[in-house]
Scaffold this motif. Sequence first.
Motif, mmCIF file in Angstrom:
data_model
loop_
_atom_site.group_PDB
_atom_site.id
_atom_site.type_symbol
_atom_site.label_atom_id
_atom_site.label_comp_id
_atom_site.label_asym_id
_atom_site.label_seq_id
_atom_site.Cartn_x
_atom_site.Cartn_y
_atom_site.Cartn_z
ATOM 1 N N ASN A 13 0.806 -1.213 0.000
ATOM 2 C CA ASN A 13 0.000 0.000 0.000
ATOM 3 C C ASN A 13 0.845 1.272 0.000
ATOM 4 N N PHE A 14 2.159 1.111 0.129
ATOM 5 C CA PHE A 14 3.076 2.246 0.137
ATOM 6 C C PHE A 14 3.814 2.400 -1.191
ATOM 7 N N VAL A 15 4.214 1.270 -1.775
ATOM 8 C CA VAL A 15 5.057 1.298 -2.967
ATOM 9 C C VAL A 15 4.319 1.915 -4.162
ATOM 10 N N ASP A 16 5.085 2.554 -5.041
ATOM 11 C CA ASP A 16 4.552 3.041 -6.318
ATOM 12 C C ASP A 16 4.174 1.795 -7.122
ATOM 13 N N PHE A 17 2.876 1.488 -7.187
ATOM 14 C CA PHE A 17 2.463 0.192 -7.698
ATOM 15 C C PHE A 17 2.787 0.014 -9.181
ATOM 16 N N SER A 18 2.645 1.057 -9.972
ATOM 17 C CA SER A 18 2.971 0.954 -11.407
ATOM 18 C C SER A 18 4.448 0.634 -11.579
ATOM 19 N N TRP A 19 5.284 1.298 -10.805
ATOM 20 C CA TRP A 19 6.729 1.034 -10.854
ATOM 21 C C TRP A 19 7.011 -0.398 -10.416
ATOM 22 N N TYR A 20 6.318 -0.836 -9.361
ATOM 23 C CA TYR A 20 6.505 -2.191 -8.836
ATOM 24 C C TYR A 20 6.080 -3.232 -9.872
ATOM 25 N N GLN A 21 4.963 -2.987 -10.532
ATOM 26 C CA GLN A 21 4.495 -3.880 -11.598
ATOM 27 C C GLN A 21 5.551 -4.025 -12.685
ATOM 28 N N ASN A 22 6.043 -2.886 -13.171
ATOM 29 C CA ASN A 22 7.031 -2.892 -14.251
ATOM 30 C C ASN A 22 8.311 -3.602 -13.831
ATOM 31 N N MET A 23 8.723 -3.392 -12.575
ATOM 32 C CA MET A 23 9.942 -4.042 -12.090
ATOM 33 C C MET A 23 9.766 -5.556 -12.066
ATOM 34 N N LEU A 24 8.618 -6.034 -11.595
ATOM 35 C CA LEU A 24 8.358 -7.470 -11.565
ATOM 36 C C LEU A 24 8.348 -8.062 -12.972
ATOM 37 N N ILE A 25 7.727 -7.361 -13.895
ATOM 38 C CA ILE A 25 7.675 -7.836 -15.283
ATOM 39 C C ILE A 25 9.077 -7.903 -15.863
ATOM 40 N N GLN A 52 11.238 -10.741 -13.823
ATOM 41 C CA GLN A 52 10.772 -12.128 -13.808
ATOM 42 C C GLN A 52 10.225 -12.614 -15.142
ATOM 43 N N TYR A 53 9.790 -11.687 -15.994
ATOM 44 C CA TYR A 53 9.183 -12.094 -17.265
ATOM 45 C C TYR A 53 9.773 -11.323 -18.440
ATOM 46 N N GLY A 54 11.033 -10.932 -18.279
ATOM 47 C CA GLY A 54 11.682 -10.139 -19.319
ATOM 48 C C GLY A 54 11.866 -10.874 -20.623
ATOM 49 N N ASP A 55 11.845 -12.212 -20.603
ATOM 50 C CA ASP A 55 12.052 -12.996 -21.819
ATOM 51 C C ASP A 55 10.758 -13.238 -22.592
ATOM 52 N N LEU A 56 9.631 -12.778 -22.059
ATOM 53 C CA LEU A 56 8.362 -12.942 -22.760
ATOM 54 C C LEU A 56 8.176 -11.854 -23.809
ATOM 55 N N SER A 57 7.268 -12.114 -24.730
ATOM 56 C CA SER A 57 6.963 -11.121 -25.769
ATOM 57 C C SER A 57 6.197 -9.959 -25.137
ATOM 58 N N PRO A 58 6.187 -8.785 -25.801
ATOM 59 C CA PRO A 58 5.456 -7.632 -25.252
ATOM 60 C C PRO A 58 3.983 -7.935 -24.967
ATOM 61 N N GLN A 110 2.666 -10.870 -24.206
ATOM 62 C CA GLN A 110 2.603 -11.751 -23.042
ATOM 63 C C GLN A 110 2.890 -10.966 -21.759
ATOM 64 N N GLN A 111 3.823 -10.030 -21.850
ATOM 65 C CA GLN A 111 4.130 -9.190 -20.694
ATOM 66 C C GLN A 111 2.917 -8.350 -20.305
ATOM 67 N N GLU A 112 2.188 -7.885 -21.313
ATOM 68 C CA GLU A 112 1.000 -7.073 -21.048
ATOM 69 C C GLU A 112 -0.081 -7.908 -20.367
ATOM 70 N N GLN A 113 -0.185 -9.171 -20.751
ATOM 71 C CA GLN A 113 -1.143 -10.067 -20.117
ATOM 72 C C GLN A 113 -0.766 -10.300 -18.649
ATOM 73 N N MET A 114 0.527 -10.469 -18.408
ATOM 74 C CA MET A 114 0.993 -10.653 -17.033
ATOM 75 C C MET A 114 0.718 -9.397 -16.212
ATOM 76 N N ARG A 115 0.950 -8.246 -16.809
ATOM 77 C CA ARG A 115 0.721 -6.976 -16.109
ATOM 78 C C ARG A 115 -0.759 -6.814 -15.759
ATOM 79 N N ALA A 116 -1.625 -7.231 -16.672
ATOM 80 C CA ALA A 116 -3.068 -7.128 -16.430
ATOM 81 C C ALA A 116 -3.502 -8.027 -15.265
ATOM 82 N N GLY A 117 -2.788 -9.137 -15.100
ATOM 83 C CA GLY A 117 -3.123 -10.055 -14.017
ATOM 84 C C GLY A 117 -2.563 -9.630 -12.669
ATOM 85 N N MET A 118 -1.630 -8.685 -12.702
ATOM 86 C CA MET A 118 -1.007 -8.213 -11.457
ATOM 87 C C MET A 118 -1.764 -7.008 -10.910
ATOM 88 N N GLN A 119 -2.967 -7.239 -10.489
ATOM 89 C CA GLN A 119 -3.752 -6.164 -9.899
ATOM 90 C C GLN A 119 -3.350 -5.950 -8.437
#
Length: 234
Positions: free
Chosen positions: A52-64, A67-73, A75-84
């Motif tokens: 609840n403190f972290v910049d969530f958009s930044w945190y999402q992008n960092m995780l992608i 952890q999922y840097g080898d996926l296609s753009p 696929q990465q967008e699908q992962m980002r959508a699931g990371m609510q």
Amino acid sequence: MSEVTNPIQACNDIFFKPNGVFKAVNEHNNWSWVPFLIVIVLSVLPGYLFINFVDFSWYQNMLIDTQYGDLSPSQQEQMRAGMQHSAIQMFMLIGGILGPIVVNAVVALYLHLMTKSDEQNLNGFTDWYGFTWWASMPAVINALLAIALIALSENHQVLPTIISPLSVAYWADVQMSSEWFGFAQSLRLESLWTIYLIAVGIAQWTSFSTKKATIIACAPFAVIWAIWLVVNLI
């Protein structure tokens, strides 16, 4: 050895006079509900505050990226959508509750099996399970430090290692993209403190020597860390 007369006193003395605490807990096993509740609440709170403190958009992008840097753009967008935000918050909540419960159950089973050879030891699995919550109390120190660091932080782009300020990952600033991140995250000062408390408790509850109690306490942690180290090196 000063006498421990109540569970609140025991929660304080476990850090300074653990022998007296384990002696008292062996006579009052219903006391273990107190450290159970303390450890569970403080296992959940740092993660809840962090998400609840972290910049969530930044945190999402960092995780992608890490952890999922080898996926296609796409696929990465699908992962980002699931990371609510709510999903990750719920994951941290459930993990904070179930994690210690399951881990301590495994440790309790291990201690129960390893101490059965002592004919003077009458403690069963449930007794050792209560025991593990007292040995887990150093996690409270880690949690309080994490809460303080989050509260004092002005930068909302903080790594999740802030939740584990007593880990090597935090002090060595190991990045999440590193293959050593998980191993460094598992090496924590409170884990060594827990090992010490387990050894003290075994020696108090059984007729085992201090050396044997220490070996029993260290063995599972040493084996896990050794296997993890070898896997990373390979």
